[in-house]
Design a protein around this motif. Sequence first.
Motif, PDB file in Angstrom:
ATOM      1  N   TYR A   1      -0.030   9.930 -14.402  1.00  0.00           N
ATOM      2  CA  TYR A   1       1.401  10.093 -14.578  1.00  0.00           C
ATOM      3  C   TYR A   1       2.048  10.481 -13.245  1.00  0.00           C
ATOM      4  O   TYR A   1       1.408  11.068 -12.371  1.00  0.00           O
ATOM      5  N   TYR A   2       3.333  10.141 -13.147  1.00  0.00           N
ATOM      6  CA  TYR A   2       4.094  10.630 -12.004  1.00  0.00           C
ATOM      7  C   TYR A   2       4.247  12.145 -12.115  1.00  0.00           C
ATOM      8  O   TYR A   2       4.555  12.676 -13.191  1.00  0.00           O
ATOM      9  N   THR A   3       4.013  12.848 -11.034  1.00  0.00           N
ATOM     10  CA  THR A   3       4.172  14.301 -11.018  1.00  0.00           C
ATOM     11  C   THR A   3       5.371  14.738 -10.182  1.00  0.00           C
ATOM     12  O   THR A   3       5.849  15.850 -10.319  1.00  0.00           O
ATOM     13  N   LYS A   4       5.861  13.844  -9.332  1.00  0.00           N
ATOM     14  CA  LYS A   4       7.000  14.171  -8.488  1.00  0.00           C
ATOM     15  C   LYS A   4       7.568  12.876  -7.923  1.00  0.00           C
ATOM     16  O   LYS A   4       6.823  11.931  -7.630  1.00  0.00           O
ATOM     17  N   SER A   5       8.880  12.823  -7.756  1.00  0.00           N
ATOM     18  CA  SER A   5       9.497  11.679  -7.083  1.00  0.00           C
ATOM     19  C   SER A   5      10.910  12.050  -6.670  1.00  0.00           C
ATOM     20  O   SER A   5      11.651  12.672  -7.437  1.00  0.00           O
ATOM     21  N   ASP A   6      11.276  11.678  -5.445  1.00  0.00           N
ATOM     22  CA  ASP A   6      12.621  11.903  -4.933  1.00  0.00           C
ATOM     23  C   ASP A   6      13.128  10.649  -4.248  1.00  0.00           C
ATOM     24  O   ASP A   6      12.354   9.772  -3.850  1.00  0.00           O
ATOM     25  N   ILE A   7      14.438  10.564  -4.102  1.00  0.00           N
ATOM     26  CA  ILE A   7      15.078   9.415  -3.486  1.00  0.00           C
ATOM     27  C   ILE A   7      15.244   9.680  -1.993  1.00  0.00           C
ATOM     28  O   ILE A   7      15.712  10.746  -1.592  1.00  0.00           O
ATOM     29  N   VAL A   8      14.839   8.703  -1.172  1.00  0.00           N
ATOM     30  CA  VAL A   8      14.870   8.865   0.276  1.00  0.00           C
ATOM     31  C   VAL A   8      15.565   7.672   0.916  1.00  0.00           C
ATOM     32  O   VAL A   8      15.745   6.616   0.294  1.00  0.00           O
ATOM     33  N   ILE A   9      15.943   7.851   2.186  1.00  0.00           N
ATOM     34  CA  ILE A   9      16.600   6.789   2.956  1.00  0.00           C
ATOM     35  C   ILE A   9      16.046   6.810   4.377  1.00  0.00           C
ATOM     36  O   ILE A   9      15.673   7.876   4.887  1.00  0.00           O
ATOM     37  N   VAL A  10      15.973   5.637   5.000  1.00  0.00           N
ATOM     38  CA  VAL A  10      15.475   5.521   6.368  1.00  0.00           C
ATOM     39  C   VAL A  10      16.179   4.342   7.019  1.00  0.00           C
ATOM     40  O   VAL A  10      16.559   3.385   6.335  1.00  0.00           O
ATOM     41  N   ASP A  11      16.379   4.406   8.343  1.00  0.00           N
ATOM     42  CA  ASP A  11      16.996   3.255   8.999  1.00  0.00           C
ATOM     43  C   ASP A  11      15.934   2.208   9.306  1.00  0.00           C
ATOM     44  O   ASP A  11      14.727   2.463   9.236  1.00  0.00           O
TER      45      ASP A  11
ATOM     46  N   ARG B   1      10.020   8.320  -3.043  1.00  0.00           N
ATOM     47  CA  ARG B   1       8.787   8.891  -2.492  1.00  0.00           C
ATOM     48  C   ARG B   1       8.139   9.699  -3.610  1.00  0.00           C
ATOM     49  O   ARG B   1       8.613  10.783  -3.958  1.00  0.00           O
ATOM     50  N   ASP B   2       7.097   9.147  -4.201  1.00  0.00           N
ATOM     51  CA  ASP B   2       6.553   9.722  -5.430  1.00  0.00           C
ATOM     52  C   ASP B   2       5.115  10.169  -5.257  1.00  0.00           C
ATOM     53  O   ASP B   2       4.416   9.774  -4.331  1.00  0.00           O
ATOM     54  N   GLU B   3       4.684  11.008  -6.192  1.00  0.00           N
ATOM     55  CA  GLU B   3       3.304  11.464  -6.271  1.00  0.00           C
ATOM     56  C   GLU B   3       2.845  11.328  -7.718  1.00  0.00           C
ATOM     57  O   GLU B   3       3.664  11.339  -8.648  1.00  0.00           O
ATOM     58  N   ASP B   4       1.522  11.186  -7.909  1.00  0.00           N
ATOM     59  CA  ASP B   4       0.985  11.105  -9.268  1.00  0.00           C
ATOM     60  C   ASP B   4      -0.391  11.743  -9.312  1.00  0.00           C
ATOM     61  O   ASP B   4      -0.994  12.031  -8.268  1.00  0.00           O
ATOM     62  N   ASP B   5      -0.861  11.964 -10.521  1.00  0.00           N
ATOM     63  CA  ASP B   5      -2.180  12.576 -10.699  1.00  0.00           C
ATOM     64  C   ASP B   5      -3.230  11.543 -11.095  1.00  0.00           C
ATOM     65  O   ASP B   5      -4.308  11.887 -11.547  1.00  0.00           O
ATOM     66  N   GLY B   6      -2.900  10.286 -10.900  1.00  0.00           N
ATOM     67  CA  GLY B   6      -3.786   9.202 -11.299  1.00  0.00           C
ATOM     68  C   GLY B   6      -3.423   8.604 -12.642  1.00  0.00           C
ATOM     69  O   GLY B   6      -3.872   7.503 -12.971  1.00  0.00           O
TER      70      GLY B   6
ATOM     71  N   ASN C   1       0.813  -1.226   0.000  1.00  0.00           N
ATOM     72  CA  ASN C   1       0.000   0.000   0.000  1.00  0.00           C
ATOM     73  C   ASN C   1       0.847   1.278   0.000  1.00  0.00           C
ATOM     74  O   ASN C   1       0.498   2.255   0.652  1.00  0.00           O
ATOM     75  N   GLY C   2       1.968   1.245  -0.720  1.00  0.00           N
ATOM     76  CA  GLY C   2       2.791   2.445  -0.859  1.00  0.00           C
ATOM     77  C   GLY C   2       3.800   2.657   0.240  1.00  0.00           C
ATOM     78  O   GLY C   2       4.620   3.568   0.158  1.00  0.00           O
TER      79      GLY C   2
ATOM     80  N   GLN D   1      15.027  10.528   5.542  1.00  0.00           N
ATOM     81  CA  GLN D   1      15.711  11.676   4.942  1.00  0.00           C
ATOM     82  C   GLN D   1      15.577  11.660   3.425  1.00  0.00           C
ATOM     83  O   GLN D   1      15.788  10.632   2.781  1.00  0.00           O
ATOM     84  N   GLN D   2      15.243  12.812   2.851  1.00  0.00           N
ATOM     85  CA  GLN D   2      15.258  12.970   1.400  1.00  0.00           C
ATOM     86  C   GLN D   2      16.674  13.279   0.952  1.00  0.00           C
ATOM     87  O   GLN D   2      17.308  14.208   1.451  1.00  0.00           O
ATOM     88  N   LEU D   3      17.181  12.498  -0.003  1.00  0.00           N
ATOM     89  CA  LEU D   3      18.557  12.656  -0.467  1.00  0.00           C
ATOM     90  C   LEU D   3      18.671  13.544  -1.694  1.00  0.00           C
ATOM     91  O   LEU D   3      19.658  14.262  -1.852  1.00  0.00           O
TER      92      LEU D   3
END
Length: 307
Positions: free
Chosen positions: A251-261, A244-249, A210-211, A268-270
């Motif tokens: 297409y992707y509208t935003k996405s960044d690379i993140v890291i977590v322990d 960590r991405d977003e879409d409008d249903g 679920n994302g 953290q967004q890298l």
Amino acid sequence: MKKMLLSVTVVSALFANAQQFDVVSVEQVPTDNHEMTFHPRFMPDGNLLVSALNYDGLSLINVKSGEYTLLTEMQGAGYCPVISKDGKTILTRNMNKAELTQDIYVLDVATKGLKTVAKGIDHVNQMSFNGSVAMLPVEGNAVKKVVLKGASEASLEDLLVTEEELKIVVYANGVRTQLDPLAGQLDGCDPYYTWTSLSPDKSRILFGCNGNAYVCNLDGSEVVNLGELRSPSWRGNTHVIGMRDEDDGYYYTKSDIVIVDVAGNNYQQLTSSSDEIKMFPSVSADGSKIAYHTTEGKIYVMTIKEK
């Protein structure tokens, strides 16, 4: 009852102020408009294994010069390939789209020769190399092994984690166990699992649902919610990267690379926020570099350093 140790709400609160890594550099890999500029994975020598956007074919790309070496044009060869530790062989596939089956091969990087592992099988997700033995689940709820030249199967521990029909399955020493670590925790919905993988020390399972991304023990216990994170993969045994991405249903509208322990802390967004949509990261063996592609077919290699 299995209990999740950290809620998405808490993870989101940590996201704004946790900075555990420094981004040392971000360099674009020269690609010269080659069609195979997606899904980069690190080879042991630091260069990249890439494929087309639809996962067709496999090529090697030199991260400095941009020189390409075509390995295969098989359909689906870039979907979850497994690279041996020495980088000499790759476990890959050819998807027979008309028959809805797959053929699995071991690809010799130097000669581009193919050794058949399995033919005409149903859909297979995760596969693995255990030492020099290729392993994958096949029909009959069993693990098929192909011993490569010079390897011995006798002393190998048989451990493979995959998903079958969107459920987590663990094969351990000939025993198949299906896990449902989020059972009863999704407001009555049946959990469907993706992106399963085994930690390098073979003690924990990483998966998506679920994302969000989660980790748990091999028996499905001690579930930790890592927060909103897609296409997750291990950085050593202590951290997980993803997008960590977003879409409008559509297409992707935003996405960044993140890291977590793996405790679900220090989210953290890298990557720097921009119009570029950064996707499907992978990590070098030493954890110092992350490769990812954009929707435009650009490839970047980021160097990170833990504080």
